[in-house]
Design a protein around this motif. Structure first.
Motif, PDB file in Angstrom:
ATOM      1  N   TYR A   1       0.845  -1.187   0.000  1.00 50.13           N
ATOM      2  CA  TYR A   1       0.000   0.000   0.000  1.00 50.13           C
ATOM      3  C   TYR A   1       0.882   1.239   0.000  1.00 50.13           C
ATOM      4  CZ  TYR A   1      -4.035  -2.914   1.226  1.00 50.13           C
ATOM      5  OH  TYR A   1      -5.044  -3.846   1.224  1.00 50.13           O
ATOM      6  N   SER A   2       0.401   2.287  -0.648  1.00 53.07           N
ATOM      7  CA  SER A   2       1.076   3.563  -0.537  1.00 53.07           C
ATOM      8  C   SER A   2       0.792   4.163   0.834  1.00 53.07           C
ATOM      9  CB  SER A   2       0.604   4.507  -1.643  1.00 53.07           C
ATOM     10  OG  SER A   2       1.366   5.701  -1.646  1.00 53.07           O
ATOM     11  N   SER A   3       1.568   5.163   1.218  1.00 47.17           N
ATOM     12  CA  SER A   3       1.418   5.733   2.549  1.00 47.17           C
ATOM     13  C   SER A   3       0.093   6.471   2.732  1.00 47.17           C
ATOM     14  CB  SER A   3       2.577   6.689   2.853  1.00 47.17           C
ATOM     15  OG  SER A   3       2.664   7.694   1.867  1.00 47.17           O
ATOM     16  N   ASN A   4      -0.651   6.715   1.640  1.00 51.18           N
ATOM     17  CA  ASN A   4      -1.977   7.323   1.775  1.00 51.18           C
ATOM     18  C   ASN A   4      -3.079   6.279   1.913  1.00 51.18           C
ATOM     19  OD1 ASN A   4      -2.073   6.301  -0.801  1.00 51.18           O
ATOM     20  ND2 ASN A   4      -2.693   8.211  -1.800  1.00 51.18           N
ATOM     21  N   GLY A   5      -2.703   4.997   1.989  1.00 48.98           N
ATOM     22  CA  GLY A   5      -3.663   3.948   2.258  1.00 48.98           C
ATOM     23  C   GLY A   5      -4.228   3.238   1.051  1.00 48.98           C
ATOM     24  N   TYR A   6      -3.817   3.628  -0.155  1.00 47.40           N
ATOM     25  CA  TYR A   6      -4.334   2.985  -1.357  1.00 47.40           C
ATOM     26  C   TYR A   6      -3.411   1.847  -1.776  1.00 47.40           C
ATOM     27  CZ  TYR A   6      -7.736   6.731  -1.910  1.00 47.40           C
ATOM     28  OH  TYR A   6      -8.787   7.596  -1.722  1.00 47.40           O
ATOM     29  N   ARG A   7      -4.013   0.751  -2.217  1.00 50.84           N
ATOM     30  CA  ARG A   7      -3.276  -0.462  -2.567  1.00 50.84           C
ATOM     31  C   ARG A   7      -2.800  -0.416  -4.011  1.00 50.84           C
ATOM     32  NH1 ARG A   7      -4.769  -5.827  -4.370  1.00 50.84           N
ATOM     33  NH2 ARG A   7      -6.893  -5.076  -4.602  1.00 50.84           N
ATOM     34  N   GLN A   8      -1.629  -0.980  -4.232  1.00 50.71           N
ATOM     35  CA  GLN A   8      -1.106  -1.119  -5.583  1.00 50.71           C
ATOM     36  C   GLN A   8      -1.798  -2.286  -6.287  1.00 50.71           C
ATOM     37  OE1 GLN A   8       1.078   0.837  -7.084  1.00 50.71           O
ATOM     38  NE2 GLN A   8       1.377  -0.315  -8.972  1.00 50.71           N
ATOM     39  N   LEU A   9      -2.268  -2.044  -7.495  1.00 48.75           N
ATOM     40  CA  LEU A   9      -2.906  -3.084  -8.290  1.00 48.75           C
ATOM     41  C   LEU A   9      -1.904  -3.706  -9.254  1.00 48.75           C
ATOM     42  CD1 LEU A   9      -6.339  -1.400  -9.147  1.00 48.75           C
ATOM     43  CD2 LEU A   9      -5.835  -3.044  -7.333  1.00 48.75           C
TER      44      LEU A   9
END
Length: 1013
Positions: A248-256
């Protein structure tokens, strides 16, 4: 003995443009006495030589490999073989044979002890087959090459910068054959698409090149493909991304994931004793092309969703597919030792972006790039030397434009790009097609549509470009963005209809030949040769095909380039001299060189003797582009202070022809029309070739059998780099911009390498480069984009002639490469078991300081000096863990040559998700400095026929659809207010910045499974 004698004269080898040398000493094991006329032979290639009076035999023109078997024979003694002998391009491998008269042939496993070569005069790095295969996080060859000190990505020009030169100033080769496109200076997709298992060696020369290397002012990288050996070998490798493990990025969104799959096959061996082959094939499919490392690092794979749940991290119609095949056949014919090489590759991709997410996908574009390289090489021993030649034919086609969506591209099929034609004229009044051209490409032609006026249905309203093109069945013409047909309900924020771009069709053919004669005469390795390149270059481009007065260009020329060189590498006991000289020749092949920049064309009025009327005749002041030459001296010196310490010095001149896009752009057609169109840069057929003078000084020392340190200092003076010039005068209707060759710069670089060879089950390498690259232009067009368009009232505007830090300059670059390897039976014993045997761990850690940028205020006006600020630093570790399963341990002796390799690969091991680029207005990666205001002035109603509502502006978009979008009507009152539009705009901005395209991609995992025998 007779067989050996014949083999020494008719040596069987794959001719390669870049080769190494073996120098072997044969002595009596007991007395140490030199054995004269002993035979030394490379078993795989049958190359060989006799020892001289001093007991040394020299075998020249040996193709790079790290797995040779070299045998020594002498009458009355038992043969001795040294295995795993490594030969590198332009280097001398030294061997010592100690023969005995025992009853048993002896086989010795080669153990490298020399890490500092007394005969190497150039600067760079040579990547062996094992280096290429075992480097984690790098599937493309350019990513491997970038691990050379002084080499980093040039995001401005594309490609790799070698010690501060532009990324378009290099020579990138396959088996010695040039693959760089002379038009744009970029290497073909073939080079980067090659299977890692196809590579025998990558020879990177970043500085101090000998006279035989040329056609670059940056650096040279040559990939030598493998040749078949004495035994059959086979490999199948499969690689798949593992999105479930992504970070996940540090803003909470997951890498697809990309649904990234790689399939690789390699097989080779002997067909007969003298006929060998090696074949590889690679396919790489990515369904969602959301992660890029070239020409600029961009991650678009975070799972950020719009209000209806569509993810921006996996856009449809955005696939990317590589396909490559290589083959090498080695054989003998008519006294020549020949090799036939083939490398075929294709690169297909679809182009899409979140801006087009709500648009008609039929108007998106795709591209196919096809590359075919066929090479026939050979060598023959003539006298005491070797004559070598190569003849190759390279083709490249690149097609980009609209494509047939009913024909899905795949691993075994290309996209069907439509062929642009202008055969019809559309009668917009009668809505019919009539034969005959109208200057507009048929499948892009806009069509109007008539509908009842929504505000007054009794009247007809004509919608320009809103009709259906009868040839395509879709709305054509330019992009239409003045709609709210998107999930945010916002006006003018996304494309809804129209074309995303025009088309480009390029064709290249190159015939290259080179030949050289090499002879060892005492301490002198003499080499002289010639090389020629004959190109046929054609291009057609139209970026406004729906306009009768478009931005279009085309050319069809036959440029040529050639060189002649001679060099002498003198290898004495304590010093090596490598003087040489080369003569370079370049012809643009253009007859459209503007000879009078201030009067490129003029109009004459002539009385027609037949009609007795005045005819208008336009004369163009154009001529043949001039031929250019340069005589370039080269000198390399390596002085051995001790057997393990050397100093080296290099001095050289370099020559690189200008890019043909800078020579030919917008010159082939009607110049009068081009000048009237404006907003175009004119090519300059008289552009001078790039010229560079380079000095390198280095120190190398081996501190132990397994540890060495080297330091190199490099200075480069860059001249005749392409830039821009504004031309104006009384004879010109308007001023215009033309490419010029007056840009310059210089580079100072200090490079440190610390290398620990594999011992005690681990190896390590540290590269560090300190560099300062300054110049007056970072690319041919950067001054046009950044300086000529700058605010003229800015007190700090930097003039183009003032050197500044180049856009791609990186002050500090460091790389740490670590390998841990436990073979069978090795490693610590735990509970009586070698748990770590057959396990290897590799990691690559890279640190780079940021590239320069210019700080701007909120109005876009320059603050401070040009390129005085720096983008954020970059730091990342990639790693891979491999477990090898020997089938022999499971299934018995009959399967002892079968192995299964299971590899878990991870990029960005520590999940560092920091910004790598920032906005010039703020210095931050997720804030562009705007005031967040939409500045909307019109409200949208669900009752557009009301006369009062009409006072607030039109309520329908260019397609005749209602601008009111219920998704933006947050309070469901039948009106989208200005406040509601601002709320949705705030959401849109949040989603855009949440994608973090200026940040590092989070951790990603991949699984590799390889079967080999």
């Amino acid at each position: 003995m007779c067989y050996v004698a014949v083999a020494l004269v008719v040596s069987f080898t794959a001719a390669s443009a870049q080769t190494g040398k073996i120098r072997a000493k044969v002595v009596d094991a007991k007395t140490g006495e030199a054995l004269v006329r002993a035979t030394v032979q490379v078993i795989e290639t049958k190359q060989g030589a006799y020892t001289k009076d001093d007991g040394f035999a020299t075998i020249i023109n040996v193709a790079p490999s790290e797995g040779y078997h070299v045998m020594a024979k002498y009458a009355g003694y038992k043969p001795q073989t040294i295995s795993n002998v490594k030969v590198l391009s332009d280097e001398t491998t030294t061997l010592t044979f100690k023969l005995t008269n025992s009853d048993v042939d002896t086989i010795i496993v080669s153990t490298e002890k020399i890490m500092v070569s007394k005969t190497t005069t150039d600067v760079g790095r040579k990547f062996t087959a094992s280096n290429v295969v075992n480097t984690p996080g790098r599937q493309r060859l350019d990513e491997i090459i970038r691990l050379t000190p002084g080499v980093y990505t040039d995001a401005t020009n594309g490609g790799l910068s070698f010690n501060g030169s532009r990324g378009t100033s290099n020579s990138i080769r396959i088996n010695g054959q040039e693959t760089v496109d002379p038009v744009d200076g970029h290497t073909s997709a073939l080079q980067n698409g090659l299977s890692k298992f196809a590579i025998s060696e990558i020879n990177v020369v970043s500085a101090g090149a000998g006279a035989k290397y040329g056609n670059f002012t940056g650096g040279m990288a040559n990939s030598t493909t493998k040749a078949g050996g004495e035994a059959f070998e086979f490999l199948f490798n499969y690689r798949q991304d593992l999105p479930a493990l992504f970070g996940y990025s540090s803003n909470g969104y997951r890498q697809l994931g990309q649904n990234d799959k790689i399939y690789e096959v390699a097989l080779g061996g002997p067909l007969t004793d003298e006929l060998k082959y090696y074949i590889t094939a690679k396919g790489n499919t990515r369904e969602f092309d959301n992660y890029f490392t070239t020409p600029i690092y961009v991650n678009e794979g975070l799972d950020v969703r719009d209000p209806v749940g569509n993810t921006a991290g996996q856009l449809p119609n955005r696939s990317h597919i590589y396909r490559t095949v290589t083959g090498k056949l080695t054989f003998g014919l008519l006294g020549f030792n020949l090799n036939a090489d083939v490398a075929i590759g294709s690169d297909s991709r679809q182009y899409n972006d979140v801006f087009y997410y709500y648009a008609d996908p039929a108007n998106l574009t795709a591209s196919n790039e096809l590359n075919n390289l066929y090479t026939l090489g050979g060598n023959k021993q003539i006298g005491e030397g070797v004559l070598q030649f190569d003849l190759s034919y390279l083709t490249k086609t690149f097609d980009e434009g609209k494509y047939d969506h009913s024909h899905t591209g795949g691993l075994f099929s290309l996209y069907n790009i439509y062929t642009p034609t202008d055969k019809y004229t559309y009668d917009d009044n009668n809505h019919i097609l009539t034969p005959g051209p109208d200057g507009i490409i048929d499948i892009y032609a806009p069509v109007s549509r008539q509908i009842p006026d929504p505000t007054n249905p009794a009247q007809v309203k004509t919608l320009t470009s809103a009709g259906i093109n009868p040839l395509t069945g879709h709305i054509e013409g330019p992009l239409i963005t003045q709609t709210t047909a998107n999930s945010y309900g916002l006006y003018n924020q996304f494309a809804t209809a129209g074309n995303a771009g025009g088309y480009t069709f390029d064709q290249r053919q190159q015939i290259q030949f080179d030949g050289n004669y090499t002879q060892q005469v005492g301490a002198h390795l003499l080499n002289g040769g010639v090389e020629g390149h004959f190109w046929h270059v054609a291009s057609t481009s139209n970026q406004l095909p729906w306009d009768a007065n478009p931005f279009k260009d085309s050319f069809d020329v036959r440029p040529s380039y050639g060189d002649v060189f001679v060099e002498d590498k003198m290898e004495f006991a304590d010093i090596t001299f490598a003087p040489g000289v080369r003569f370079d020749y370049y012809s643009p092949g253009s007859d459209r060189n503007i000879t009078n920049l201030f009067d490129p064309f003029h109009t004459n009025y002539v009385l027609n003797s037949i009609t007795h009327k005045i005819d208008t005749v336009t004369t163009y002041n154009v001529g043949t582009a001039p031929i250019q030459t340069q005589l370039s001296p080269r000198l390399g010196i390596t002085y051995a202070v001790t057997e393990q310490t050397t100093f080296n010095f290099n001095y050289g001149w370099y020559f690189k022809e200008p890019l043909l896009t800078d020579v030919l752009s917008n010159t082939s057609g009607n110049l009068q029309q081009v000048f009237a169109r404006g907003n175009q840069i004119i090519g300059n057929g008289a552009l001078k070739a790039e010229r560079t003078k380079e000095i390198t000084v280095g120190f190398n020392t081996q501190l132990s059998d397994v540890f060495a340190v080297s330091i190199e200092g490099i200075y480069k003076d860059l001249r005749n780099h392409t830039g821009l010039q504004q031309i104006s005068g009384p004879l010109l209707p308007i001023a215009y911009t033309i490419y010029s060759d007056d840009q310059y710069g210089n580079v100072r670089s200090l490079q440190l390498t610390m290398d620990k060879r594999m011992s005690n089950n681990f190896s390590a390498r540290l590269n560090y480069t300190y560099s300062v690259a300054k110049g007056t232009s970072s690319s041919a067009v950067s001054n046009y984009q950044l300086l000529l368009n700058a605010n003229p009232n800015s007190e700090n505007a930097v003039l183009p002639l003032q050197p500044f830090a180049l856009d791609y300059d990186r002050t500090h670059v460091a790389q740490f490469i670590f390998n841990l390897n436990f073979q069978k039976g090795e490693g610590p014993t735990i509970f009586g078991t070698k748990l770590l045997q057959n396990i290897s761990l590799s990691s690559t850690t890279e640190y780079q300081t940021g590239t320069p940028y210019t700080r701007l205020d909120q109005k876009g006006v320059q603050i401070g000096e040009f390129n005085a600020e720096r983008q954020p630093d970059y730091f990342q570790t990639d790693a891979q863990l491999t477990r090898t399963i020997p089938f022999g341990d499971i299934f018995g002796e009959g399967m002892k040559n079968f192995f299964l390799d299971l590899t878990l690969e991870v990029t960005n091991l520590f999940n560092r998700t920091e910004p790598i680029r920032v906005y010039a207005q703020t210095g931050q990666g997720d804030d562009d400095g705007s005031n967040n205001k939409l500045l909307a002035t019109q409200e949208f109603y669900n009752n557009p026929t009301n006369a009062i509502i009409q006072m607030f502006g039109p309520q329908y978009d260019p397609l005749g659809k209602l601008l009111y979008n219920p998704r933006a009507d947050l309070n469901h009152d039948g009106k989208v207010s200005l406040a509601e539009q601002q709320t949705m705009y705030d959401l849109l901005r949040h989603d855009r910045f949440a994608r973090r395209t200026n940040y590092q991609a989070p951790r990603r995992f991949f699984l590799n499974v390889a079967l080999r025998f």
